[in-house]
Design a protein around this motif. Structure first.
Motif, PDB file in Angstrom:
ATOM      1  N   LEU A  58      49.419  45.813  44.493  1.00 20.43           N
ATOM      2  CA  LEU A  58      48.054  46.186  44.134  1.00 20.43           C
ATOM      3  C   LEU A  58      47.119  45.087  44.633  1.00 20.43           C
ATOM      4  O   LEU A  58      47.336  43.918  44.348  1.00 20.43           O
ATOM      5  CB  LEU A  58      47.903  46.336  42.622  1.00 20.43           C
ATOM      6  CG  LEU A  58      48.762  47.393  41.950  1.00 20.43           C
ATOM      7  CD1 LEU A  58      48.525  47.379  40.438  1.00 20.43           C
ATOM      8  CD2 LEU A  58      48.484  48.768  42.520  1.00 20.43           C
TER       9      LEU A  58
ATOM     10  N   GLU B  77      43.144  43.926  44.680  1.00 17.37           N
ATOM     11  CA  GLU B  77      41.856  44.142  44.044  1.00 17.37           C
ATOM     12  C   GLU B  77      40.727  43.587  44.894  1.00 17.37           C
ATOM     13  O   GLU B  77      40.925  42.652  45.685  1.00 17.37           O
ATOM     14  CB  GLU B  77      41.832  43.442  42.678  1.00 17.37           C
ATOM     15  CG  GLU B  77      42.882  43.939  41.724  1.00 17.37           C
ATOM     16  CD  GLU B  77      43.277  42.879  40.710  1.00 17.37           C
ATOM     17  OE1 GLU B  77      44.008  43.201  39.769  1.00 17.37           O
ATOM     18  OE2 GLU B  77      42.853  41.722  40.881  1.00 17.37           O
TER      19      GLU B  77
ATOM     20  N   SER C  76      37.445  47.422  42.630  1.00 14.98           N
ATOM     21  CA  SER C  76      38.295  48.388  43.314  1.00 14.98           C
ATOM     22  C   SER C  76      39.702  47.844  43.412  1.00 14.98           C
ATOM     23  O   SER C  76      39.911  46.624  43.451  1.00 14.98           O
ATOM     24  CB  SER C  76      37.764  48.681  44.721  1.00 14.98           C
ATOM     25  OG  SER C  76      36.474  49.254  44.665  1.00 14.98           O
ATOM     26  N   CYS C  77      40.660  48.750  43.461  1.00 20.15           N
ATOM     27  CA  CYS C  77      42.068  48.354  43.555  1.00 20.15           C
ATOM     28  C   CYS C  77      42.803  49.399  44.382  1.00 20.15           C
ATOM     29  O   CYS C  77      42.630  50.607  44.166  1.00 20.15           O
ATOM     30  CB  CYS C  77      42.665  48.260  42.163  1.00 20.15           C
ATOM     31  SG  CYS C  77      44.441  47.953  42.099  1.00 20.15           S
ATOM     32  N   ALA C  78      43.615  48.932  45.311  1.00 17.14           N
ATOM     33  CA  ALA C  78      44.383  49.839  46.158  1.00 17.14           C
ATOM     34  C   ALA C  78      45.857  49.489  46.090  1.00 17.14           C
ATOM     35  O   ALA C  78      46.225  48.305  46.176  1.00 17.14           O
ATOM     36  CB  ALA C  78      43.891  49.751  47.595  1.00 17.14           C
TER      37      ALA C  78
ATOM     38  N   SER D   9      49.515  49.657  47.864  1.00 20.16           N
ATOM     39  CA  SER D   9      50.043  49.775  49.226  1.00 20.16           C
ATOM     40  C   SER D   9      51.522  49.448  49.235  1.00 20.16           C
ATOM     41  O   SER D   9      52.031  48.797  48.334  1.00 20.16           O
ATOM     42  CB  SER D   9      49.289  48.828  50.164  1.00 20.16           C
ATOM     43  OG  SER D   9      49.492  47.487  49.786  1.00 20.16           O
TER      44      SER D   9
ATOM     45  N   ARG E 134      39.525  57.438  40.162  1.00 22.18           N
ATOM     46  CA  ARG E 134      40.651  57.209  41.063  1.00 22.18           C
ATOM     47  C   ARG E 134      40.650  58.228  42.178  1.00 22.18           C
ATOM     48  O   ARG E 134      40.062  59.302  42.080  1.00 22.18           O
ATOM     49  CB  ARG E 134      41.977  57.239  40.307  1.00 22.18           C
ATOM     50  CG  ARG E 134      42.362  58.601  39.753  1.00 22.18           C
ATOM     51  CD  ARG E 134      43.654  58.512  38.944  1.00 22.18           C
ATOM     52  NE  ARG E 134      44.816  58.287  39.804  1.00 22.18           N
ATOM     53  CZ  ARG E 134      46.027  57.967  39.327  1.00 22.18           C
ATOM     54  NH1 ARG E 134      46.207  57.816  38.026  1.00 22.18           N
ATOM     55  NH2 ARG E 134      47.039  57.802  40.164  1.00 22.18           N
TER      56      ARG E 134
ATOM     57  N   LYS F  32      44.470  58.337  48.168  1.00 22.35           N
ATOM     58  CA  LYS F  32      44.392  56.974  48.701  1.00 22.35           C
ATOM     59  C   LYS F  32      45.067  55.957  47.795  1.00 22.35           C
ATOM     60  O   LYS F  32      45.146  54.777  48.141  1.00 22.35           O
ATOM     61  CB  LYS F  32      42.932  56.588  48.919  1.00 22.35           C
ATOM     62  CG  LYS F  32      42.213  57.437  49.954  1.00 22.35           C
ATOM     63  CD  LYS F  32      40.775  56.984  50.136  1.00 22.35           C
ATOM     64  CE  LYS F  32      40.065  57.823  51.187  1.00 22.35           C
ATOM     65  NZ  LYS F  32      38.650  57.410  51.368  1.00 22.35           N
ATOM     66  N   ASN F  33      45.530  56.397  46.620  1.00 18.64           N
ATOM     67  CA  ASN F  33      46.155  55.496  45.651  1.00 18.64           C
ATOM     68  C   ASN F  33      45.227  54.339  45.296  1.00 18.64           C
ATOM     69  O   ASN F  33      45.630  53.163  45.305  1.00 18.64           O
ATOM     70  CB  ASN F  33      47.494  54.970  46.186  1.00 18.64           C
ATOM     71  CG  ASN F  33      48.544  56.050  46.265  1.00 18.64           C
ATOM     72  OD1 ASN F  33      48.779  56.784  45.303  1.00 18.64           O
ATOM     73  ND2 ASN F  33      49.182  56.174  47.414  1.00 18.64           N
ATOM     74  N   THR F  34      44.018  54.697  44.979  1.00 17.23           N
ATOM     75  CA  THR F  34      43.026  53.689  44.602  1.00 17.23           C
ATOM     76  C   THR F  34      42.443  54.004  43.230  1.00 17.23           C
ATOM     77  O   THR F  34      42.433  55.156  42.779  1.00 17.23           O
ATOM     78  CB  THR F  34      41.883  53.611  45.617  1.00 17.23           C
ATOM     79  OG1 THR F  34      41.246  54.900  45.710  1.00 17.23           O
ATOM     80  CG2 THR F  34      42.390  53.212  46.995  1.00 17.23           C
TER      81      THR F  34
ATOM     82  N   ALA G  10      38.994  52.612  40.722  1.00 15.49           N
ATOM     83  CA  ALA G  10      37.768  51.818  40.692  1.00 15.49           C
ATOM     84  C   ALA G  10      37.243  51.734  39.266  1.00 15.49           C
ATOM     85  O   ALA G  10      37.510  52.617  38.442  1.00 15.49           O
ATOM     86  CB  ALA G  10      36.710  52.426  41.607  1.00 15.49           C
TER      87      ALA G  10
ATOM     88  N   CYS H 221      44.060  44.821  37.751  1.00 19.36           N
ATOM     89  CA  CYS H 221      44.415  46.208  38.025  1.00 19.36           C
ATOM     90  C   CYS H 221      45.868  46.429  37.592  1.00 19.36           C
ATOM     91  O   CYS H 221      46.722  45.536  37.737  1.00 19.36           O
ATOM     92  CB  CYS H 221      44.263  46.462  39.522  1.00 19.36           C
ATOM     93  SG  CYS H 221      44.697  48.125  40.055  1.00 19.36           S
TER      94      CYS H 221
END
Length: 119
Positions: A4, A6, A21-23, A25, A71, A75-77, A79, A95
């Motif tokens: 994750l 951020e 925001s957090c993604a 991957s 969310r 995109k697996n994000t 906010a 996150c």
């Protein structure tokens, strides 16, 4: 491995706004509940808000009406829009996500991002 990452955070005056925001991957199977926690100096980490894959949300009483979590499953994000910030919102924000896979699930954490609200 799933990570994750951020972004956002920083210094803002009371009454101002910030967006975190957090993604996720990596080798993702399925990301279920995502959320944000925070930890102020000398205090325990606490839930700020979380959101299920079906977009059901849950907020701490202290942020209801001021913060909004959202969310993007594709995109697996996730906010966190923070409005009307108060000095007591000052903390490191983390996150969090539950990664479900064939063998079970893992609880993931971001590295944390500092939010400072000045009075």
């Amino acid at each position: 491995q799933v990570q994750l990452v951020e972004s956002g955070g920083g210094l803002v005056q009371a009454g101002g706004s910030l967006r975190l925001s957090c993604a996720a991957s990596g080798s993702i199977f399925r990301i279920d509940t995502m959320g944000w926690y925070r930890q102020a100096p000398g205090k325990q980490r606490e839930l700020v808000a979380d959101i299920t894959r079906g977009s059901m949300t849950n907020y701490a009483d202290s942020v209801k009406g001021r913060f909004t979590i959202s969310r993007d499953n594709a995109k697996n994000t996730v906010a966190l829009q923070m409005n009307s910030l108060k000095p007591e919102d000052t903390a490191v924000y983390y996150c969090n996500a539950v990664h479900s896979h064939t063998y079970g699930f893992d609880t993931l954490w971001g590295q944390g991002t500092q939010v400072t609200v000045s009075s």
